[in-house]
Motif scaffolding. Structure first.
Motif, short mmCIF file in Angstrom:
data_model
loop_
_atom_site.label_atom_id
_atom_site.label_comp_id
_atom_site.label_asym_id
_atom_site.label_seq_id
_atom_site.Cartn_x
_atom_site.Cartn_y
_atom_site.Cartn_z
N ALA A 454 0.82 -1.22 0.00
CA ALA A 454 0.00 0.00 0.00
C ALA A 454 0.85 1.26 0.00
CB ALA A 454 -0.97 0.00 1.17
N ILE A 455 1.89 1.28 -0.81
CA ILE A 455 2.71 2.48 -0.94
C ILE A 455 1.86 3.61 -1.52
CG2 ILE A 455 4.78 3.46 -1.96
CD1 ILE A 455 5.22 1.22 0.16
N GLY A 456 1.92 4.76 -0.89
CA GLY A 456 1.06 5.88 -1.25
C GLY A 456 -0.11 6.05 -0.31
N ALA A 457 -0.36 5.06 0.55
CA ALA A 457 -1.44 5.19 1.53
C ALA A 457 -1.04 6.16 2.63
CB ALA A 457 -1.77 3.83 2.14
N ILE A 458 -2.04 6.67 3.32
CA ILE A 458 -1.83 7.59 4.44
C ILE A 458 -2.51 6.99 5.67
CG2 ILE A 458 -2.34 9.89 5.35
CD1 ILE A 458 -2.28 10.82 2.36
N ILE A 459 -1.76 6.89 6.76
CA ILE A 459 -2.30 6.42 8.03
C ILE A 459 -2.50 7.62 8.94
CG2 ILE A 459 -1.95 4.90 10.00
CD1 ILE A 459 -0.01 3.28 8.30
N GLU A 460 -3.72 7.75 9.46
CA GLU A 460 -4.04 8.84 10.38
C GLU A 460 -4.35 8.24 11.75
OE1 GLU A 460 -6.00 12.08 7.35
OE2 GLU A 460 -7.33 10.61 8.32
N LEU A 461 -3.75 8.81 12.77
CA LEU A 461 -3.97 8.35 14.15
C LEU A 461 -4.25 9.56 15.01
CD1 LEU A 461 -2.11 5.70 16.16
CD2 LEU A 461 -2.12 8.02 17.06
N ARG A 462 -5.29 9.46 15.83
CA ARG A 462 -5.61 10.60 16.68
C ARG A 462 -5.88 10.14 18.11
NH1 ARG A 462 -11.41 12.18 13.82
NH2 ARG A 462 -12.65 10.47 14.70
N THR A 463 -5.40 10.97 19.01
CA THR A 463 -5.64 10.81 20.44
C THR A 463 -6.11 12.16 20.96
OG1 THR A 463 -3.40 11.44 21.10
CG2 THR A 463 -3.77 9.10 20.57
N GLY A 464 -6.23 12.26 22.27
CA GLY A 464 -6.64 13.53 22.86
C GLY A 464 -5.62 14.63 22.63
N THR A 465 -4.40 14.28 22.25
CA THR A 465 -3.38 15.31 22.02
C THR A 465 -3.33 15.78 20.58
OG1 THR A 465 -1.71 13.59 21.67
CG2 THR A 465 -1.93 14.47 23.90
N GLY A 466 -4.09 15.15 19.67
CA GLY A 466 -4.12 15.63 18.30
C GLY A 466 -3.95 14.52 17.28
N LEU A 467 -3.66 14.93 16.05
CA LEU A 467 -3.57 14.03 14.91
C LEU A 467 -2.12 13.78 14.53
CD1 LEU A 467 -5.08 12.63 12.43
CD2 LEU A 467 -4.62 14.77 11.21
N GLN A 468 -1.80 12.51 14.25
CA GLN A 468 -0.53 12.14 13.64
C GLN A 468 -0.83 11.51 12.29
OE1 GLN A 468 2.52 10.17 16.12
NE2 GLN A 468 1.07 10.31 17.82
N THR A 469 -0.02 11.86 11.29
CA THR A 469 -0.23 11.38 9.93
C THR A 469 1.08 10.81 9.39
OG1 THR A 469 -1.89 13.11 9.55
CG2 THR A 469 -0.98 12.01 7.61
N ARG A 470 1.00 9.63 8.77
CA ARG A 470 2.16 9.02 8.13
C ARG A 470 1.78 8.61 6.71
NH1 ARG A 470 3.63 10.77 12.23
NH2 ARG A 470 4.84 9.81 13.92
N GLU A 471 2.63 8.97 5.77
CA GLU A 471 2.47 8.55 4.38
C GLU A 471 3.47 7.44 4.09
OE1 GLU A 471 2.55 10.48 -0.15
OE2 GLU A 471 3.42 11.58 1.55
N LEU A 472 3.02 6.36 3.44
CA LEU A 472 3.91 5.26 3.09
C LEU A 472 4.60 5.57 1.78
CD1 LEU A 472 1.93 4.00 5.20
CD2 LEU A 472 2.29 1.82 4.02
N THR A 473 5.91 5.66 1.83
CA THR A 473 6.69 6.02 0.66
C THR A 473 7.89 5.09 0.52
OG1 THR A 473 8.02 7.62 1.91
CG2 THR A 473 6.06 8.46 0.78
N ILE A 474 8.46 5.04 -0.68
CA ILE A 474 9.74 4.39 -0.94
C ILE A 474 10.64 5.43 -1.57
CG2 ILE A 474 10.96 2.62 -2.25
CD1 ILE A 474 8.50 0.86 -2.03
N GLY A 475 11.70 5.80 -0.85
CA GLY A 475 12.62 6.83 -1.33
C GLY A 475 13.05 7.71 -0.17
N GLY A 476 13.71 8.81 -0.50
CA GLY A 476 14.18 9.72 0.53
C GLY A 476 15.40 9.19 1.23
#
Length: 528
Positions: A454-476
């Motif tokens: 699922a390269i190109g997918a975005i995972i969003e996780l949220r708690t009471g402190t806010g949102l965290q976002t990770r994009e799955l990539t190959i490179g960098g």
């Protein structure tokens, strides 16, 4: 309507919903998950002695750059193994023999006899859910298909990929709509065969697109300006991934710049569309959402200033000096000359819910204008968004000529460990032993066929402190990549809400997950 158009439409709809959902979700979770800023002191233990032999990235001028490492599970035991480029030495494959939560240890495996490797990236190139390697070389590149037991078959010719004979130093990949095979971006450095070189003799970069189960003729990405890192990212979150190329001004001299390419249509991104030309001694790229708005910031390593830029949605703006990320000079010792940054990577070292930053540093060789003993950086993010240096206190401020690296969990204890490849010095493995670190979550994504990870997918996780976002990539990074569970620090939260936006823009529902575990989210068969 094409898949690309559908992805753009889906992500525009998600943008309109996100603000209301975040506010609603925060209210639901706030009672159960109290915001808390941890103040754990990062601490690392040296585990290099657990390697079965000393691995060095060596070589003369033709290996001044490179020195990457691929971190991935090559035998299906859920522990990340390690393929290290050797330059003029053979590449090495180390198989993880750690026990969960125990000391990190490795055994030596029979690696393909590759000399001249500058770096490597894990990828499932043939869609069989076994991880493969794209090996960058100063010489013919190689695609190694994994058998699932840490052995490999060279499939470069079988896939119709021209190995070339260039000095390859950068790589990125993505899956374009309606394709079961990835599109590959290959970055080549100086044309060492040009008698007028090395200055001003940057080689041609190439884009390889699949044609069925093989690859079509490569497409030139011209002009090329001596790249040392590439990354394909949907940084505007509109369903259109763009290719960023970071180039080494040391060799393009005058006319080059940092580049951005559109893939559909294939063209350089125009400077009148929020993309300002920038020139620097580009070495590595790191990307992560630091502001909680769902869009990734970008770090570009260089000689002197390390350039952290915030994402405006239309382009990027350099952060203020007071952010603490420029890391332009050694933070220990008495060498006041500018630093040379290489591999950079974001990750939550102490699991407080804030992304920290590791930077591998090191002189190219004996450049007299740059620091010779140049300690690596461990920049810990604070609740106010600034960063403070903690590499010395953590024990990882080594001063070898560092190059590539990785920030991953090697013993599955929920703490990110560090791997560093050094030029003409031993490879480093650092086990994270931080006391009083926060809770954590690891997330794996799987699709049935084609783009299995699922390269190109975005995972969003949220708690009471806010949102965290990770994009799955190959490179960098700098000639280095990892492909394993996505790590989230949760601070004191014992639960979180999780959502996946798949590569075509279709989103799952928000689901509550418990902390301190690895979850695998499998998309149903037949979905893109």
């Amino acid at each position: 309507m094409s898949n690309l158009d559908r992805a753009r439409q889906n992500r525009r709809a998600l943008k309109r919903k996100r603000n209301d959902e975040l506010a609603f979700g925060a209210c639901i979770l706030a009672a159960a998950i109290a915001p808390h800023a941890l103040a754990a002191q990062p601490t690392f233990l040296d585990r290099a002695q657990e390697l079965p032999f000393q691995h060095d990235y060596d070589g003369g001028w033709e290996h001044f750059v490179g020195g990457g490492v691929a971190l991935f599970d090559c035998n299906g035991d859920d522990f990340l193994d390690l393929f290290a480029a050797g330059g003029s030495n053979p590449a090495s494959l180390f198989v993880n023999s750690s026990e969960r939560g125990g000391p990190i240890s490795y055994s030596l495996a029979d690696a393909p006899p590759l000399v001249g490797a500058t770096g490597a990236y894990p990828i499932d190139i043939n869609g069989d859910d076994l991880l493969d390697l794209f090996v960058l070389r100063n010489g013919p590149n190689a695609v190694l298909l994994g058998r699932g037991d840490c052995s490999f078959d060279d499939a470069t010719d079988a896939l119709g990929i021209r190995p070339g004979n260039a000095w390859t130093t950068a790589f990125a990949a993505t899956w374009e709509p309606d394709q079961d095979r990835p599109t590959l971006a290959i970055g080549n450095y100086v044309d060492a065969s040009d008698p007028n070189g090395p200055f001003g003799t940057c080689d041609t970069n190439w884009l390889l697109r699949p044609d069925g189960e093989r690859y079509a003729e490569p497409i030139a990405l011209e002009p090329g300006y001596c790249p040392l890192s590439m990354l394909i990212s949907d940084w505007r979150r509109d369903g259109e991934p763009l290719l960023r190329i970071s180039n080494d001004r040391q060799y393009y001299v005058r006319d080059g710049y940092e580049q951005m390419w559109s893939l559909d249509p294939l063209r350089e991104w125009p400077t009148d569309d929020g993309w300002d030309k920038m020139q620097l001694w580009g070495m590595g790229i790191a990307s992560a959402d630091l502001t909680g708005d769902g869009k990734p910031e970008v770090m570009l390593t260089s000689m002197g200033d390390q350039m952290l830029m915030t994402n405006t949605g239309q382009g990027f703006a350099v952060v203020p000096f007071t952010t603490g990320t420029f890391a332009q000079r050694p933070h220990t010792g008495d060498d006041g000359r500018p630093s040379t940054g290489w591999h950079a990577e974001f990750g939550d070292i102490d699991n407080d819910g804030l992304a920290d930053l590791f930077i591998a540093k090191g002189n190219v060789d004996q450049m007299p204008t740059m620091a010779i003993h140049d300690p690596n950086n461990l920049l810990m993010q604070q609740p106010d968004g600034t960063f403070i240096e903690r590499a010395s206190e953590a024990g990882v401020a080594t001063t070898e000529r560092s190059r590539g690296g990785g920030l991953v969990d090697l013993n599955n204890d929920g703490l990110l460990d560090i791997v560093v490849v050094n030029r003409r010095a031993p490879l480093e493995v650092w086990q994270n032993a931080t006391i009083d670190a926060g809770n954590w979550l690891h997330v794996n994504l799987r699709q049935a066929t084609g783009n299995t990870r699922a390269i190109g997918a975005i995972i969003e996780l949220r708690t009471g402190t806010g949102l965290q976002t990770r994009e799955l990539t190959i490179g960098g990074g700098h000639a280095s990549g990892s492909l394993g569970p996505i790590h989230f620090g949760l601070a004191d939260a014992e639960q979180a809400e999780l959502r996946v936006v798949w590569p075509d823009g279709v989103a799952t529902d928000w689901n509550i997950v418990e902390a301190n575990q690895t979850v695998t989210i499998m998309r149903e068969a037949g979905a893109n």
